[in-house]
Design a protein around this motif. Structure first.
Motif, PDB file in Angstrom:
ATOM      1  N   TYR A 121       0.672  -1.111   0.019  1.00  0.00           N
ATOM      2  CA  TYR A 121      -0.010  -0.024  -0.067  1.00  0.00           C
ATOM      3  C   TYR A 121       0.870   1.131  -0.083  1.00  0.00           C
ATOM      4  CZ  TYR A 121      -4.208  -2.322   0.832  1.00  0.00           C
ATOM      5  OH  TYR A 121      -5.434  -3.204   0.935  1.00  0.00           O
TER       6      TYR A 121
ATOM      7  N   TYR B 282       2.293  10.722   5.571  1.00  0.00           N
ATOM      8  CA  TYR B 282       2.604  11.256   6.625  1.00  0.00           C
ATOM      9  C   TYR B 282       3.139  12.764   6.672  1.00  0.00           C
ATOM     10  CZ  TYR B 282       1.637   7.079   9.100  1.00  0.00           C
ATOM     11  OH  TYR B 282       1.038   5.702   9.790  1.00  0.00           O
TER      12      TYR B 282
ATOM     13  N   PHE C  12      -0.374  10.564  10.264  1.00  0.00           N
ATOM     14  CA  PHE C  12      -1.023   9.773   9.172  1.00  0.00           C
ATOM     15  C   PHE C  12      -1.611  11.072   8.496  1.00  0.00           C
ATOM     16  CE2 PHE C  12      -2.862   6.579   6.669  1.00  0.00           C
ATOM     17  CZ  PHE C  12      -4.305   6.827   6.505  1.00  0.00           C
TER      18      PHE C  12
ATOM     19  N   GLN D  96      -4.069   6.934   2.893  1.00  0.00           N
ATOM     20  CA  GLN D  96      -3.440   5.759   2.488  1.00  0.00           C
ATOM     21  C   GLN D  96      -4.347   5.327   1.392  1.00  0.00           C
ATOM     22  OE1 GLN D  96      -2.612   2.798   5.513  1.00  0.00           O
ATOM     23  NE2 GLN D  96      -3.473   1.069   3.800  1.00  0.00           N
TER      24      GLN D  96
ATOM     25  N   LEU E 193       3.818   0.742   2.159  1.00  0.00           N
ATOM     26  CA  LEU E 193       3.575  -0.277   3.325  1.00  0.00           C
ATOM     27  C   LEU E 193       4.154  -1.752   2.763  1.00  0.00           C
ATOM     28  CD1 LEU E 193       0.504   1.123   4.855  1.00  0.00           C
ATOM     29  CD2 LEU E 193       2.649   1.204   5.841  1.00  0.00           C
ATOM     30  N   LYS E 194       4.636  -2.496   3.400  1.00  0.00           N
ATOM     31  CA  LYS E 194       5.035  -3.827   3.189  1.00  0.00           C
ATOM     32  C   LYS E 194       3.915  -4.546   4.002  1.00  0.00           C
ATOM     33  CE  LYS E 194       7.751  -4.571   0.644  1.00  0.00           C
ATOM     34  NZ  LYS E 194       7.969  -4.545  -1.104  1.00  0.00           N
ATOM     35  N   ALA E 195       3.335  -5.557   3.520  1.00  0.00           N
ATOM     36  CA  ALA E 195       2.218  -6.181   4.316  1.00  0.00           C
ATOM     37  C   ALA E 195       3.213  -7.137   5.199  1.00  0.00           C
ATOM     38  CB  ALA E 195       1.326  -6.993   3.441  1.00  0.00           C
ATOM     39  N   ALA E 196       4.293  -7.612   4.741  1.00  0.00           N
ATOM     40  CA  ALA E 196       5.067  -8.608   5.734  1.00  0.00           C
ATOM     41  C   ALA E 196       5.338  -7.993   6.764  1.00  0.00           C
ATOM     42  CB  ALA E 196       5.908  -9.147   4.992  1.00  0.00           C
ATOM     43  N   GLY E 197       5.603  -6.762   6.910  1.00  0.00           N
ATOM     44  CA  GLY E 197       6.364  -6.096   8.229  1.00  0.00           C
ATOM     45  C   GLY E 197       5.251  -5.157   8.793  1.00  0.00           C
ATOM     46  N   ASN E 198       5.718  -4.740   9.867  1.00  0.00           N
ATOM     47  CA  ASN E 198       4.813  -3.563  10.537  1.00  0.00           C
ATOM     48  C   ASN E 198       5.378  -2.248  10.857  1.00  0.00           C
ATOM     49  OD1 ASN E 198       2.158  -4.301  11.368  1.00  0.00           O
ATOM     50  ND2 ASN E 198       2.718  -4.212  13.248  1.00  0.00           N
ATOM     51  N   LYS E 199       6.632  -2.125  10.050  1.00  0.00           N
ATOM     52  CA  LYS E 199       7.220  -1.021  10.459  1.00  0.00           C
ATOM     53  C   LYS E 199       7.155   0.076   9.394  1.00  0.00           C
ATOM     54  CE  LYS E 199      11.359  -2.283   7.989  1.00  0.00           C
ATOM     55  NZ  LYS E 199      12.993  -2.786   8.326  1.00  0.00           N
ATOM     56  N   LEU E 200       7.368   1.310   9.828  1.00  0.00           N
ATOM     57  CA  LEU E 200       7.352   2.407   8.524  1.00  0.00           C
ATOM     58  C   LEU E 200       8.783   2.611   8.303  1.00  0.00           C
ATOM     59  CD1 LEU E 200       4.597   4.707  10.250  1.00  0.00           C
ATOM     60  CD2 LEU E 200       4.228   2.970   8.423  1.00  0.00           C
TER      61      LEU E 200
ATOM     62  N   PHE F 291      10.738   5.415   6.476  1.00  0.00           N
ATOM     63  CA  PHE F 291      10.597   6.819   6.087  1.00  0.00           C
ATOM     64  C   PHE F 291      11.970   7.282   5.093  1.00  0.00           C
ATOM     65  CE2 PHE F 291       7.441   8.726   8.610  1.00  0.00           C
ATOM     66  CZ  PHE F 291       7.139   7.805   9.630  1.00  0.00           C
ATOM     67  N   GLY F 292      11.581   8.100   4.112  1.00  0.00           N
ATOM     68  CA  GLY F 292      12.613   8.529   3.264  1.00  0.00           C
ATOM     69  C   GLY F 292      12.855  10.012   3.565  1.00  0.00           C
TER      70      GLY F 292
ATOM     71  N   TYR G   8      10.961   5.091  17.419  1.00  0.00           N
ATOM     72  CA  TYR G   8      11.808   5.549  16.153  1.00  0.00           C
ATOM     73  C   TYR G   8      12.565   6.538  16.526  1.00  0.00           C
ATOM     74  CZ  TYR G   8       8.068   3.316  12.853  1.00  0.00           C
ATOM     75  OH  TYR G   8       7.460   2.674  12.428  1.00  0.00           O
TER      76      TYR G   8
ATOM     77  N   LYS H 287      16.477  12.017   8.600  1.00  0.00           N
ATOM     78  CA  LYS H 287      14.969  11.128   8.583  1.00  0.00           C
ATOM     79  C   LYS H 287      14.783  10.369   9.712  1.00  0.00           C
ATOM     80  CE  LYS H 287      16.990   7.325   5.915  1.00  0.00           C
ATOM     81  NZ  LYS H 287      17.036   6.313   4.775  1.00  0.00           N
ATOM     82  N   VAL H 288      13.463   9.994   9.857  1.00  0.00           N
ATOM     83  CA  VAL H 288      13.171   9.274  11.145  1.00  0.00           C
ATOM     84  C   VAL H 288      13.350   7.722  10.550  1.00  0.00           C
ATOM     85  CG1 VAL H 288      10.947   8.386  12.125  1.00  0.00           C
ATOM     86  CG2 VAL H 288      10.814  10.634  11.087  1.00  0.00           C
TER      87      VAL H 288
ATOM     88  N   GLU I 222      10.086  -7.218  15.585  1.00  0.00           N
ATOM     89  CA  GLU I 222      10.992  -6.811  14.755  1.00  0.00           C
ATOM     90  C   GLU I 222      12.009  -5.583  15.086  1.00  0.00           C
ATOM     91  OE1 GLU I 222       9.338  -5.655  11.049  1.00  0.00           O
ATOM     92  OE2 GLU I 222      11.397  -5.287   9.870  1.00  0.00           O
TER      93      GLU I 222
ATOM     94  N   ILE J  75      -0.264  -4.088   9.284  1.00  0.00           N
ATOM     95  CA  ILE J  75      -0.393  -3.592   8.104  1.00  0.00           C
ATOM     96  C   ILE J  75      -1.218  -4.686   7.418  1.00  0.00           C
ATOM     97  CG2 ILE J  75       0.640  -3.485   6.027  1.00  0.00           C
ATOM     98  CD1 ILE J  75       3.111  -2.235   7.384  1.00  0.00           C
TER      99      ILE J  75
ATOM    100  N   GLN K 295      -0.196   4.534  12.210  1.00  0.00           N
ATOM    101  CA  GLN K 295       0.503   4.529  13.376  1.00  0.00           C
ATOM    102  C   GLN K 295       0.142   5.928  13.953  1.00  0.00           C
ATOM    103  OE1 GLN K 295       4.647   3.168  13.253  1.00  0.00           O
ATOM    104  NE2 GLN K 295       4.029   1.185  12.372  1.00  0.00           N
TER     105      GLN K 295
END
Lengths: 110, 118
Positions: free
Chosen positions: A32, A36, A46, A49, A91-98, A100-101, B35, B42-43, B56, B99, B107
């Motif tokens: 997805y 932010y 947020f 999305q 958003l990677k469905a396999a993980g839960n982290k964000l 950021f660039g 974070y 960046k964050v 994780e 997710i 979040q």
């Protein structure tokens, strides 16, 4: 890893529409796109999305073309208080982290 | 509107000292995160936590870092022996779901703790 690329900065004026385009060429089928906002010395917040086509909420619209390799965040009629950094994330469905660039620093001028 | 809170807002410590940063996530949330953001950068994700264990962690989250949920409301980040390069804004975040669980995933971030190591 789905890397995102967006402009480093953009200037606008009060009342104008601001469009920020983000490229994510290697986005995967189940990913997805989320955006932010971060004000100075505050945590990210947020905005919106989407997965494909168009999503709209009370704050912004998100346009995603059919190939999903880019997305555009549209902020209608910005005010001075919209000055912030805007981050495009995949958003990677396999993980839960964000992940950021660098974000796009939007400066709204009077 | 419910919000994530963090204390203290600013912590100054000397190199080598231990610090504990505290967070109160939103009450019905099940997933918790830390974070950090070094000034002008960046964050960066540090760690995620669910069901009383780390789910994780990033390369930054080495042995000097630990997290804990000591009771039903607090979520803490401990840095055992601080270094100058640990100076940063530390953000706690929480989410209701994963997710993969829903189409809209958000979040919620706290206001941050600015850690200054001298």
């Amino acid at each position: 890893l789905a890397k995102t690329t967006q402009p480093i900065s953009m200037d606008s004026y009060e009342g104008q529409e601001v469009n920020i385009t983000c490229s994510h060429n290697n986005i995967a089928t189940n990913d997805y796109i989320t955006w932010y906002q971060q004000f100075p010395s505050q945590g990210p917040r947020f905005i919106i999305q989407g997965y494909k086509t168009k999503v709209t909420n009370e704050v912004a619209s998100l346009f995603i073309p059919a190939d999903r390799k880019s997305s555009t965040l549209s902020l209608p009629r910005v005010s001075l208080s919209d000055t912030a950094v805007y981050y495009c994330l995949v958003l990677k469905a396999a993980g839960n982290k964000l992940t950021f660039g660098g974000g796009t620093r939007v400066l709204v001028k009077p | 509107e419910p919000e994530v809170t963090q204390t203290p807002s600013h912590q100054v410590t000397q190199m080598g000292q231990e610090v504990i940063l505290r967070c109160v996530p939103i009450s019905n949330h099940l997933y918790f995160y830390w974070y950090r953001q070094i000034l002008g950068q960046k964050v960066e994700f540090l760690v995620s936590f669910y069901n009383n264990e780390i789910s994780e962690k990033s390369e930054i989250f080495d042995d000097q870092f630990s997290v804990e949920r000591p009771d039903g409301s607090n979520f803490t980040l401990k840095i055992r022996s601080t270094k100058l390069e640990d100076s940063a804004m530390y953000f706690c975040a929480s989410s209701e779901a994963r997710i993969r669980d829903r189409d809209s995933y958000e979040q919620y971030f706290g206001p941050g703790t600015r850690l200054t190591v001298t």
